[in-house]
Design an enzyme around this catalytic site. Structure first.
Site, PDB file in Angstrom:
ATOM      1  N   GLY A   1       0.777  -1.233   0.000  1.00 48.88           N
ATOM      2  CA  GLY A   1       0.000   0.000   0.000  1.00 48.88           C
ATOM      3  C   GLY A   1       0.807   1.281   0.000  1.00 48.88           C
ATOM      4  O   GLY A   1       0.353   2.315  -0.490  1.00 48.88           O
TER       5      GLY A   1
ATOM      6  N   ASP B   1      -5.991  -0.443  -0.913  1.00 47.94           N
ATOM      7  CA  ASP B   1      -6.837  -1.352  -1.679  1.00 47.94           C
ATOM      8  C   ASP B   1      -8.088  -1.782  -0.944  1.00 47.94           C
ATOM      9  O   ASP B   1      -8.182  -1.677   0.281  1.00 47.94           O
ATOM     10  CB  ASP B   1      -6.036  -2.619  -2.003  1.00 47.94           C
ATOM     11  CG  ASP B   1      -5.830  -3.482  -0.761  1.00 47.94           C
ATOM     12  OD1 ASP B   1      -5.275  -2.958   0.234  1.00 47.94           O
ATOM     13  OD2 ASP B   1      -6.245  -4.654  -0.763  1.00 47.94           O
TER      14      ASP B   1
ATOM     15  N   ARG C   1      -5.763   0.178  -6.015  1.00 45.20           N
ATOM     16  CA  ARG C   1      -4.486   0.761  -5.572  1.00 45.20           C
ATOM     17  C   ARG C   1      -3.969   1.842  -6.518  1.00 45.20           C
ATOM     18  O   ARG C   1      -3.235   2.727  -6.100  1.00 45.20           O
ATOM     19  CB  ARG C   1      -3.411  -0.333  -5.471  1.00 45.20           C
ATOM     20  CG  ARG C   1      -3.626  -1.342  -4.349  1.00 45.20           C
ATOM     21  CD  ARG C   1      -2.335  -2.102  -4.112  1.00 45.20           C
ATOM     22  NE  ARG C   1      -2.495  -3.291  -3.298  1.00 45.20           N
ATOM     23  CZ  ARG C   1      -2.463  -3.316  -1.982  1.00 45.20           C
ATOM     24  NH1 ARG C   1      -2.350  -2.204  -1.301  1.00 45.20           N
ATOM     25  NH2 ARG C   1      -2.583  -4.462  -1.322  1.00 45.20           N
TER      26      ARG C   1
ATOM     27  N   ASP D   1      -4.315   2.590  11.185  1.00 46.74           N
ATOM     28  CA  ASP D   1      -5.725   2.405  11.513  1.00 46.74           C
ATOM     29  C   ASP D   1      -5.813   2.025  13.000  1.00 46.74           C
ATOM     30  O   ASP D   1      -5.771   2.886  13.866  1.00 46.74           O
ATOM     31  CB  ASP D   1      -6.253   1.329  10.556  1.00 46.74           C
ATOM     32  CG  ASP D   1      -7.725   1.047  10.669  1.00 46.74           C
ATOM     33  OD1 ASP D   1      -8.484   1.988  10.909  1.00 46.74           O
ATOM     34  OD2 ASP D   1      -8.126  -0.119  10.499  1.00 46.74           O
TER      35      ASP D   1
ATOM     36  N   GLU E   1       4.420   4.363   5.978  1.00 47.17           N
ATOM     37  CA  GLU E   1       3.134   3.659   5.941  1.00 47.17           C
ATOM     38  C   GLU E   1       2.117   4.426   5.110  1.00 47.17           C
ATOM     39  O   GLU E   1       2.144   5.655   5.054  1.00 47.17           O
ATOM     40  CB  GLU E   1       2.579   3.523   7.375  1.00 47.17           C
ATOM     41  CG  GLU E   1       2.887   2.201   8.038  1.00 47.17           C
ATOM     42  CD  GLU E   1       2.073   1.044   7.483  1.00 47.17           C
ATOM     43  OE1 GLU E   1       1.617   1.073   6.316  1.00 47.17           O
ATOM     44  OE2 GLU E   1       1.892   0.069   8.225  1.00 47.17           O
ATOM     45  N   ASP E   2       1.201   3.696   4.501  1.00 41.36           N
ATOM     46  CA  ASP E   2       0.088   4.326   3.796  1.00 41.36           C
ATOM     47  C   ASP E   2      -0.941   4.861   4.791  1.00 41.36           C
ATOM     48  O   ASP E   2      -1.421   5.973   4.672  1.00 41.36           O
ATOM     49  CB  ASP E   2      -0.562   3.333   2.820  1.00 41.36           C
ATOM     50  CG  ASP E   2      -0.809   1.952   3.435  1.00 41.36           C
ATOM     51  OD1 ASP E   2      -0.556   1.766   4.646  1.00 41.36           O
ATOM     52  OD2 ASP E   2      -1.247   1.059   2.698  1.00 41.36           O
TER      53      ASP E   2
ATOM     54  N   PHE F   1     -13.490   3.459   5.821  1.00 43.05           N
ATOM     55  CA  PHE F   1     -12.622   2.654   4.965  1.00 43.05           C
ATOM     56  C   PHE F   1     -12.241   3.451   3.725  1.00 43.05           C
ATOM     57  O   PHE F   1     -13.086   3.993   3.030  1.00 43.05           O
ATOM     58  CB  PHE F   1     -13.290   1.327   4.580  1.00 43.05           C
ATOM     59  CG  PHE F   1     -12.325   0.403   3.912  1.00 43.05           C
ATOM     60  CD1 PHE F   1     -11.407  -0.314   4.659  1.00 43.05           C
ATOM     61  CD2 PHE F   1     -12.296   0.292   2.525  1.00 43.05           C
ATOM     62  CE1 PHE F   1     -10.475  -1.145   4.045  1.00 43.05           C
ATOM     63  CE2 PHE F   1     -11.373  -0.543   1.905  1.00 43.05           C
ATOM     64  CZ  PHE F   1     -10.461  -1.257   2.670  1.00 43.05           C
ATOM     65  N   ILE F   2     -10.940   3.522   3.464  1.00 46.04           N
ATOM     66  CA  ILE F   2     -10.359   4.385   2.437  1.00 46.04           C
ATOM     67  C   ILE F   2      -9.769   3.546   1.305  1.00 46.04           C
ATOM     68  O   ILE F   2      -9.306   2.429   1.540  1.00 46.04           O
ATOM     69  CB  ILE F   2      -9.214   5.228   3.083  1.00 46.04           C
ATOM     70  CG1 ILE F   2      -9.707   5.983   4.317  1.00 46.04           C
ATOM     71  CG2 ILE F   2      -8.583   6.189   2.086  1.00 46.04           C
ATOM     72  CD1 ILE F   2     -10.820   6.926   4.044  1.00 46.04           C
TER      73      ILE F   2
ATOM     74  N   LYS G   1      -5.830   7.328  11.441  1.00 45.83           N
ATOM     75  CA  LYS G   1      -7.173   7.347  12.040  1.00 45.83           C
ATOM     76  C   LYS G   1      -7.019   7.341  13.560  1.00 45.83           C
ATOM     77  O   LYS G   1      -7.037   6.273  14.184  1.00 45.83           O
ATOM     78  CB  LYS G   1      -7.968   6.101  11.606  1.00 45.83           C
ATOM     79  CG  LYS G   1      -8.171   5.936  10.103  1.00 45.83           C
ATOM     80  CD  LYS G   1      -9.002   4.671   9.823  1.00 45.83           C
ATOM     81  CE  LYS G   1      -8.937   4.243   8.383  1.00 45.83           C
ATOM     82  NZ  LYS G   1      -9.556   2.923   8.145  1.00 45.83           N
TER      83      LYS G   1
HETATM   84  P1  IMP Z   1      -3.768  -1.376  11.352  1.00 46.57           P
HETATM   85  O1  IMP Z   1      -2.902  -2.509  11.827  1.00 46.57           O
HETATM   86  O2  IMP Z   1      -5.198  -1.579  11.748  1.00 46.57           O
HETATM   87  O3  IMP Z   1      -3.263  -0.024  11.799  1.00 46.57           O
HETATM   88  O4  IMP Z   1      -3.807  -1.396   9.779  1.00 46.57           O
HETATM   89  C1  IMP Z   1      -2.670  -1.401   9.055  1.00 46.57           C
HETATM   90  C2  IMP Z   1      -2.847  -1.748   7.614  1.00 46.57           C
HETATM   91  O5  IMP Z   1      -4.174  -2.065   7.238  1.00 46.57           O
HETATM   92  C3  IMP Z   1      -2.502  -0.540   6.777  1.00 46.57           C
HETATM   93  O6  IMP Z   1      -1.121  -0.439   6.566  1.00 46.57           O
HETATM   94  C4  IMP Z   1      -3.270  -0.804   5.502  1.00 46.57           C
HETATM   95  O7  IMP Z   1      -2.531  -1.644   4.659  1.00 46.57           O
HETATM   96  C5  IMP Z   1      -4.516  -1.507   6.000  1.00 46.57           C
HETATM   97  N1  IMP Z   1      -5.638  -0.539   6.180  1.00 46.57           N
HETATM   98  C6  IMP Z   1      -6.011   0.085   7.306  1.00 46.57           C
HETATM   99  N2  IMP Z   1      -7.047   0.910   7.100  1.00 46.57           N
HETATM  100  C7  IMP Z   1      -7.324   0.817   5.788  1.00 46.57           C
HETATM  101  C8  IMP Z   1      -8.292   1.460   4.935  1.00 46.57           C
HETATM  102  O8  IMP Z   1      -9.112   2.292   5.342  1.00 46.57           O
HETATM  103  N3  IMP Z   1      -8.268   1.094   3.616  1.00 46.57           N
HETATM  104  C9  IMP Z   1      -7.375   0.192   3.101  1.00 46.57           C
HETATM  105  N4  IMP Z   1      -6.458  -0.426   3.859  1.00 46.57           N
HETATM  106  C10 IMP Z   1      -6.430  -0.116   5.182  1.00 46.57           C
HETATM  107 MG    MG Z   2      -0.055  -0.892   4.924  1.00 47.32          MG
END
Ligand code: IMP
Ligand code: MG
Length: 188
Positions: free
Chosen positions: A50, A172, A178, A108, A104-105, A165-166, A136
């Protein structure tokens, strides 16, 4: 294109391309301010897949010349975090003794970040910091509360966004979307 539909889910535009560019520029400036005069450049760690567009755009705006490494961790299936990391690949350059700057993209729940900070520390990284395009904070702090832990927030943030959700600019939905240049949000 103001709307896209992927696997029957509708997404509407949230951050148009020109704004994404401005966010990248502002984030690059924060990173430059932190590292342009430092003696030792950090090792930039691109989290596949991502972060590819953000990493590419960020790299070309840096006023220092860091080494670049890639890693792939996966914690996502569909639109909800599974809370587990899988498919770990890399890092393509050893992190021992290095100051690592994870690119990081999106952050979350922060679980991926927490795990990556722990993993790089175990690998002997001197320090670990994080630069993320999107963050977020509500979701991050809700996760902290749920797990009863304090997590370190990302050090460099492009834009804070609400819980949603983005899609697009690397992000993706089930491996689609993507390559969209604008950033979209799930329309529900
Ligand atoms: P986390 O562990 O919940 O912080 O999520 C990490 C990974 O989940 C990110 O690096 C993204 O690859 C994916 N992710 C989290 N939120 C989104 C979203 O809103 N859209 C798409 N991918 C997401
Ligand atoms: Mg990621």
């Amino acid at each position: 294109m103001n709307k896209v539909t992927i696997n029957g889910r509708n997404f509407r535009i949230m951050i148009p391309e020109n704004e994404v560019v401005k966010i990248v520029e502002a984030t690059a400036e924060k990173v430059n301010a932190a590292y342009r005069d430092s003696e030792c450049a950090p090792l930039l760690m691109c989290t596949l897949t991502g972060s590819l567009p953000f990493m590419g755009a960020l790299m070309t705006r840096l006023e220092f010349d860091p080494q670049i490494s890639c890693i792939k961790v996966s914690s996502y299936s569909g639109t909800e975090s599974t809370g587990k990391l899988k498919n770990v690949l890399g890092p393509t350059i050893p992190v021992e003794g290095r100051d690592v700057l994870i690119v990081e993209d999106i952050v979350d729940t922060g679980i991926t970040l927490r795990e990556m900070r722990r993993m790089f520390a175990e690998m002997g990284a001197k320090s670990v910091k994080v630069c993320t395009l999107l963050y977020k904070p509500e979701k991050f702090h809700a996760q902290e509360k749920q797990d009863g832990v304090t997590m370190t927030e990302p050090e460099f943030v492009g834009k804070e966004i609400p819980n949603a959700f983005i899609l697009g600019f690397g992000l993706d939905y089930d491996e689609q979307g993507r390559c969209l240049r604008d950033i979209y949000v799930l329309d529900e």
